[in-house]
Every structure is written in structure tokens, then in C-alpha cells.
Design a protein around this motif. Structure first.
Motif, PDB file in Angstrom:
ATOM      1  N   TYR A   1     -12.050  60.994  17.942  1.00 27.91           N
ATOM      2  CA  TYR A   1     -12.328  59.656  17.422  1.00 27.91           C
ATOM      3  C   TYR A   1     -11.574  59.451  16.113  1.00 27.91           C
ATOM      4  CZ  TYR A   1     -15.599  61.653  14.003  1.00 27.91           C
ATOM      5  OH  TYR A   1     -16.156  62.367  12.980  1.00 27.91           O
ATOM      6  N   LYS A   2     -11.406  58.185  15.752  1.00 33.24           N
ATOM      7  CA  LYS A   2     -10.671  57.841  14.533  1.00 33.24           C
ATOM      8  C   LYS A   2     -11.442  56.763  13.784  1.00 33.24           C
ATOM      9  CE  LYS A   2      -7.094  55.086  14.610  1.00 33.24           C
ATOM     10  NZ  LYS A   2      -5.739  54.479  14.747  1.00 33.24           N
ATOM     11  N   CYS A   3     -11.556  56.908  12.478  1.00 29.73           N
ATOM     12  CA  CYS A   3     -12.227  55.929  11.626  1.00 29.73           C
ATOM     13  C   CYS A   3     -11.220  55.330  10.644  1.00 29.73           C
ATOM     14  CB  CYS A   3     -13.377  56.565  10.855  1.00 29.73           C
ATOM     15  SG  CYS A   3     -14.759  57.078  11.892  1.00 29.73           S
ATOM     16  N   VAL A   4     -11.412  54.052  10.347  1.00 29.31           N
ATOM     17  CA  VAL A   4     -10.622  53.357   9.335  1.00 29.31           C
ATOM     18  C   VAL A   4     -11.593  52.715   8.353  1.00 29.31           C
ATOM     19  CG1 VAL A   4      -8.957  51.530   8.879  1.00 29.31           C
ATOM     20  CG2 VAL A   4      -8.724  52.939  10.936  1.00 29.31           C
ATOM     21  N   ASP A   5     -11.556  53.166   7.106  1.00 28.63           N
ATOM     22  CA  ASP A   5     -12.482  52.671   6.076  1.00 28.63           C
ATOM     23  C   ASP A   5     -13.936  52.850   6.507  1.00 28.63           C
ATOM     24  OD1 ASP A   5     -10.333  51.902   4.503  1.00 28.63           O
ATOM     25  OD2 ASP A   5     -10.242  49.897   5.385  1.00 28.63           O
ATOM     26  N   SER A   6     -14.248  54.042   7.028  1.00 24.70           N
ATOM     27  CA  SER A   6     -15.603  54.420   7.453  1.00 24.70           C
ATOM     28  C   SER A   6     -16.121  53.584   8.620  1.00 24.70           C
ATOM     29  CB  SER A   6     -16.591  54.313   6.275  1.00 24.70           C
ATOM     30  OG  SER A   6     -16.207  55.162   5.224  1.00 24.70           O
ATOM     31  N   VAL A   7     -15.231  52.922   9.356  1.00 25.57           N
ATOM     32  CA  VAL A   7     -15.602  52.141  10.528  1.00 25.57           C
ATOM     33  C   VAL A   7     -14.938  52.768  11.744  1.00 25.57           C
ATOM     34  CG1 VAL A   7     -15.490  49.877  11.661  1.00 25.57           C
ATOM     35  CG2 VAL A   7     -15.852  50.020   9.188  1.00 25.57           C
ATOM     36  N   LEU A   8     -15.707  52.962  12.820  1.00 29.30           N
ATOM     37  CA  LEU A   8     -15.169  53.554  14.038  1.00 29.30           C
ATOM     38  C   LEU A   8     -14.073  52.653  14.596  1.00 29.30           C
ATOM     39  CD1 LEU A   8     -15.409  55.858  16.094  1.00 29.30           C
ATOM     40  CD2 LEU A   8     -17.037  54.439  17.359  1.00 29.30           C
ATOM     41  N   ASN A   9     -12.847  53.193  14.719  1.00 25.60           N
ATOM     42  CA  ASN A   9     -11.697  52.407  15.150  1.00 25.60           C
ATOM     43  C   ASN A   9     -11.275  52.717  16.580  1.00 25.60           C
ATOM     44  OD1 ASN A   9      -8.389  52.310  15.170  1.00 25.60           O
ATOM     45  ND2 ASN A   9      -9.305  50.573  14.074  1.00 25.60           N
ATOM     46  N   ALA A  10     -11.416  53.967  16.993  1.00 22.03           N
ATOM     47  CA  ALA A  10     -11.011  54.358  18.345  1.00 22.03           C
ATOM     48  C   ALA A  10     -11.682  55.672  18.718  1.00 22.03           C
ATOM     49  CB  ALA A  10      -9.495  54.493  18.428  1.00 22.03           C
ATOM     50  N   MET A  11     -11.879  55.887  20.009  1.00 19.02           N
ATOM     51  CA  MET A  11     -12.429  57.139  20.505  1.00 19.02           C
ATOM     52  C   MET A  11     -11.944  57.393  21.924  1.00 19.02           C
ATOM     53  SD  MET A  11     -16.412  55.922  20.910  1.00 19.02           S
ATOM     54  CE  MET A  11     -16.947  57.440  21.673  1.00 19.02           C
ATOM     55  N   PHE A  12     -11.863  58.677  22.274  1.00 23.91           N
ATOM     56  CA  PHE A  12     -11.416  59.091  23.601  1.00 23.91           C
ATOM     57  C   PHE A  12     -12.242  60.297  24.017  1.00 23.91           C
ATOM     58  CE2 PHE A  12      -8.896  62.065  26.163  1.00 23.91           C
ATOM     59  CZ  PHE A  12      -8.607  61.270  27.255  1.00 23.91           C
ATOM     60  N   TRP A  13     -12.628  60.347  25.301  1.00 19.59           N
ATOM     61  CA  TRP A  13     -13.390  61.479  25.794  1.00 19.59           C
ATOM     62  C   TRP A  13     -13.016  61.774  27.243  1.00 19.59           C
ATOM     63  CZ3 TRP A  13     -15.166  56.613  25.146  1.00 19.59           C
ATOM     64  CH2 TRP A  13     -15.768  55.970  26.233  1.00 19.59           C
ATOM     65  N   VAL A  14     -13.110  63.041  27.610  1.00 18.08           N
ATOM     66  CA  VAL A  14     -12.822  63.494  28.971  1.00 18.08           C
ATOM     67  C   VAL A  14     -13.579  64.804  29.196  1.00 18.08           C
ATOM     68  CG1 VAL A  14     -10.729  64.656  28.180  1.00 18.08           C
ATOM     69  CG2 VAL A  14     -10.990  64.133  30.596  1.00 18.08           C
ATOM     70  N   ASP A  15     -14.194  64.952  30.373  1.00 16.79           N
ATOM     71  CA  ASP A  15     -14.967  66.163  30.639  1.00 16.79           C
ATOM     72  C   ASP A  15     -14.183  67.111  31.548  1.00 16.79           C
ATOM     73  OD1 ASP A  15     -15.142  65.096  33.183  1.00 16.79           O
ATOM     74  OD2 ASP A  15     -17.226  64.464  32.980  1.00 16.79           O
ATOM     75  N   GLU A  16     -14.805  68.209  31.902  1.00 16.58           N
ATOM     76  CA  GLU A  16     -14.136  69.245  32.679  1.00 16.58           C
ATOM     77  C   GLU A  16     -13.744  68.745  34.063  1.00 16.58           C
ATOM     78  OE1 GLU A  16     -14.822  73.995  33.646  1.00 16.58           O
ATOM     79  OE2 GLU A  16     -16.557  72.668  33.388  1.00 16.58           O
ATOM     80  N   THR A  17     -14.597  67.960  34.708  1.00 16.56           N
ATOM     81  CA  THR A  17     -14.289  67.432  36.039  1.00 16.56           C
ATOM     82  C   THR A  17     -13.072  66.515  35.998  1.00 16.56           C
ATOM     83  OG1 THR A  17     -16.633  67.533  36.631  1.00 16.56           O
ATOM     84  CG2 THR A  17     -15.230  66.151  38.002  1.00 16.56           C
ATOM     85  N   ASP A  18     -13.019  65.656  34.973  1.00 13.83           N
ATOM     86  CA  ASP A  18     -11.857  64.769  34.834  1.00 13.83           C
ATOM     87  C   ASP A  18     -10.566  65.561  34.669  1.00 13.83           C
ATOM     88  OD1 ASP A  18     -13.677  62.751  34.957  1.00 13.83           O
ATOM     89  OD2 ASP A  18     -13.708  62.364  32.803  1.00 13.83           O
ATOM     90  N   LYS A  19     -10.634  66.665  33.942  1.00 17.45           N
ATOM     91  CA  LYS A  19      -9.435  67.486  33.748  1.00 17.45           C
ATOM     92  C   LYS A  19      -8.988  68.146  35.053  1.00 17.45           C
ATOM     93  CE  LYS A  19     -10.293  68.449  28.856  1.00 17.45           C
ATOM     94  NZ  LYS A  19     -10.530  69.479  27.823  1.00 17.45           N
ATOM     95  N   LEU A  20      -9.940  68.566  35.881  1.00 17.48           N
ATOM     96  CA  LEU A  20      -9.597  69.137  37.179  1.00 17.48           C
ATOM     97  C   LEU A  20      -8.963  68.091  38.084  1.00 17.48           C
ATOM     98  CD1 LEU A  20     -12.747  71.385  37.836  1.00 17.48           C
ATOM     99  CD2 LEU A  20     -10.440  72.139  37.211  1.00 17.48           C
TER     100      LEU A  20
END
Length: 407
Positions: free
Chosen positions: A293-312
Motif C-alpha cells: 500500500y502507499k500513503c500520500v500525506d497520511s491518506v491511503l492512496n493505493a493498495m494491491f493484494w494477491v494471495d497464494e491461489t492467485d499466484k498459482l
């Protein structure tokens, strides 16, 4: 027994007469009924106590909301004296094994009589354990002056609360005192049973403040409904259907809405932190789970997630992928970006997901970098729409990938 009292070190407290000290006949509020120094073991579960008591009653005796109207000593006002079965009546000097049991007794009495109660004054021994406790009618207290001038152009007057509940300075109460500080046993030393207001009828009971108070299970149901994208009104209808009718739940739809609003107020601006904390916990506990995840001025700006099944899935079917940035969440305005591929059964499968606060080149570049970091290899072909920001981001992060546009 009076030798055990330590009056020189009394610490008398007066609880808030209009705050959350009021309680219903189903559960206690978070009140310091027993100090940690009390010598009490095997505390009774109040809900179980009440259920057991009500189960043993005869149906004809269970509901009694009648009262006699009597004149006050001066004859100027009317008073209402509850008519309650004798097994629920309290007698002065009656003793109980604990203060908690005594308060529970008065709650049952109030429930049968048709009025609400709340904890009031408390007096303590020198070791801060409770010595005396008053339980009063919930309409006790000074009548507040809430009048307002509707012609005031400045609007400085206080608006009157939109509620059917009224303080009447009712004097009905009961007073308990511990026999001495070495035991939990207590007795009634004063009991006023007359009220200066009519008591609830059987029909009015379901609309009373205590009957409409949500239990823990009700609140839990609203929370679970909310996480399943079910609104408060629909949750109320669903609960009524599960319970066999609106008359069996006691609560109104507005009660569900109010709690849902309060729940949102409690979360407030901490909602993004809750999401980050939950995702971080998954990253620590689940194998091969990626969260960035990335914050700009203490505000959530972006996030990305992926689990083990998605990687397979990506490892087997990641030659051709597509990601679509046309989904926008309705409350926070963030863009949902799912990454998808096609398996050998021609079904769409998820290989990652992200949230972006804007559609800038920098945001897409950060998202694709997080995707590449999680999966470790470039796709051979990437399908997207004609967004120019996406075009530049793909050229920078996936220079070796083909990039045709979708229809």
C-alpha cells in the motif's frame, strides 16, 4: 453490625441522570456495580437469572401493567401505584445474598410494573467497595428546560428533543445497603413505589426505551448484515421474518439505522487504517500472501493484494492478462482494478486486485510494479482499455509485453 461501617471515609457519588446509566431489563450497562475489591464469587449471569425466573411464571401472572391511581398527600396531584403480583413485591428490611441479586429483583419488579429503571447514587466503604446503592425510576430528575424561540432569527435557542420520553421528576426508587463490608449480603432500607406518571400499558411496552434497546445479538446481526452489503432497513425486515413478525422483535427500523450510523461514526476516519491492519495481519499469517500500500500525506492512496491461489493461477495461465479500471467504489471514490486471466476451461480467474485513489500515470506505474514484484515475471500480452495513463504505465513497467486494446 453497625460497628463495621466506616462513615468517616464515605465517598458518595452521583451518577449522570441523563446519560448512559439507564439500563433495560435484559442487560446491564457498563456500570461499576461491583468494585474489584468486593468479596464476591460466582457472579450470577443476569440474563440467565431473568430467563430462569420468567420461565417459572404462570402465563396469567406474567404480564401485569395495571396500576391504581391515588392522590398525593396534599391531594393536588395524582400518583400511580403499580399492581404487581406479590412474589415480585419488595419489603423494607428484606435481605439478599448480594447487591447484584437485589438490583436484579428490582429490575424484574419494574418489568412487571411497566416502568424503566437506572442506577443512581452510590456510597462506598473506605476500601471503595459499594456500601449503598440507589435504583430509581428512569423518569427521575429535574425537568429540563428545552423550550426554544421559533421566531428567533439567529436560531440561538436550543431545539426541543424529538422524543416521546419525558423526565417527570418521579420519586419512585429503592435503596439498598450492604450489611457490613465483610460480606456481600444487603438489605432494602427504603422503598417508594408510587410514580407521578402513568405506567406503560401492555401495548406501549414494545415502544418503550428499554424494549427498543438493541441486545448484543441484534448489534452483531446488523454488523454482519452491513458487511454483506445489506442495509439497516433490509436487515430489520430480515430479522422480523426470521423471528416470525415485527411484534416479536420489539425494535423499529430506525433503531437499526441509528446503530448503523453510530457504528460508522465510531470507525470514522480510521476505516482505512482498519483495512491496512487487516491486510497486514493476513500477510503475517497466510503463506505467500502479498500486500502493498502507499500513503500520500497520511491518506491511503493505493493498495494491491494477491494471495497464494492467485499466484498459482498466474504461474499456469498468466501469459495473457487483462485489467480493468472502470469500477469505482460508491463511498470513497477509489478505483477498483481487478487483474484477470483465462484458465484452460475458458473461465475468468483472479490473479490480483488493487485500489487507486486516482487514474494518474504514477498510480498505474505503482500498481504494475507491485503486481510484478508479487508474481516475478512479465505477461506476454496485456489487454486494457484506451486510457492513455495505462498505455504509458504499461510501456514503462512491461516493455516486453504486447499491449492490444480491448473492444
Amino acid at each position: 453490625m453497625s460497628d463495621y461501617f466506616d462513615y468517616s471515609s464515605d465517598d458518595t457519588e452521583h451518577d449522570d441522570q441523563y446519560g448512559d446509566e439507564a439500563f433495560d431489563n435484559n442487560q446491564y450497562d457498563e456500570d461499576d456495580l461491583y468494585h474489584s475489591g468486593d468479596q464476591y464469587s460466582g457472579r450470577i449471569q443476569l440474563s440467565d437469572y431473568a430467563s430462569e425466573a420468567s420461565t417459572n411464571r404462570i402465563d396469567s401472572e406474567e404480564e401485569s401493567f395495571n396500576s391504581n391511581v391515588v392522590d398525593s398527600p396534599g391531594g393536588k396531584t395524582k400518583l400511580w401505584k403499580p399492581i404487581v403480583h406479590k412474589e415480585f413485591m419488595s419489603d423494607v428490611d428484606a435481605t439478599y445474598q448480594s447487591l447484584e441479586e437485589a438490583v436484579e429483583m428490582y429490575k424484574l419488579y419494574a418489568n412487571k410494573a411497566g416502568f424503566g429503571v437506572r442506577l443512581n447514587t452510590v456510597t462506598r466503604f473506605g476500601d471503595k467497595t459499594i456500601k449503598k446503592r440507589y435504583v430509581v425510576c428512569n423518569k427521575m430528575g429535574k425537568i429540563p428546560n428545552r423550550s426554544t424561540d421559533t421566531l428567533d432569527p439567529e436560531g440561538t435557542g436550543r431545539n426541543k428533543q424529538n422524543s416521546n420520553f419525558r423526565i417527570t421528576d418521579c420519586k419512585a426508587l429503592i435503596k439498598f445497603e450492604r450489611l457490613h463490608m465483610r460480606t456481600n449480603a444487603c438489605k432494602i432500607y427504603e422503598f417508594e413505589e408510587k410514580h407521578n406518571h402513568p405506567l406503560e400499558t401492555k401495548e406501549e411496552r414494545r415502544y418503550s426505551k428499554r424494549a427498543r434497546r438493541l441486545s448484543y445479538k441484534d448489534k452483531e446481526f446488523i454488523v454482519h448484515s452491513s458487511t454483506s452489503n445489506i442495509g439497516a432497513t433490509k436487515a430489520h425486515k430480515l430479522q422480523a421474518s426470521l423471528q416470525g413478525g415485527y411484534e416479536n422483535i420489539g425494535h423499529e427500523a430506525i433503531d437499526y439505522k441509528n446503530f448503523r450510523r453510530k457504528m460508522g461514526n465510531i470507525i470514522g476516519d480510521k476505516d482505512a487504517q482498519l483495512v491496512v491492519d487487516k491486510m497486514s495481519m493476513r500477510k503475517d499469517e497466510l503463506p505467500n500472501y502479498t500486500f502493498e500500500y502507499k500513503c500520500v500525506d497520511s491518506v491511503l492512496n493505493a493498495m494491491f493484494w494477491v494471495d497464494e491461489t492467485d499466484k498459482l493461477y498466474y504461474k499456469e495461465f498468466g501469459d495473457v492478462i487483462s485489467f480493468d479500471a472502470t469500477f469505482r467504489t460508491n463511498e470513497y471514490g477509489m478505483i477498483f482494478v481487478p487483474f484477470t486471466a483465462i484458465d484452460n476451461h475458458k473461465r475468468s480467474i483472479n490473479i490480483g486486485a488493487g485500489l487507486l485513489s486516482n487514474e494518474s500515470i504514477e498510480s498505474y506505474r505503482w500498481l504494475l510494479e507491485a503486481f510484478l514484484k508479487a508474481h516475478g515475471k512479465h505477461p506476454q500480452l496485456v489487454l486494457t482499455d484506451q486510457d492513455p495513463a495505462i498505455l504509458q504505465a504499461i510501456e514503462a513497467i512491461f516493455p516486453s509485453s504486447n499491449h492490444p486494446l480491448c473492444m
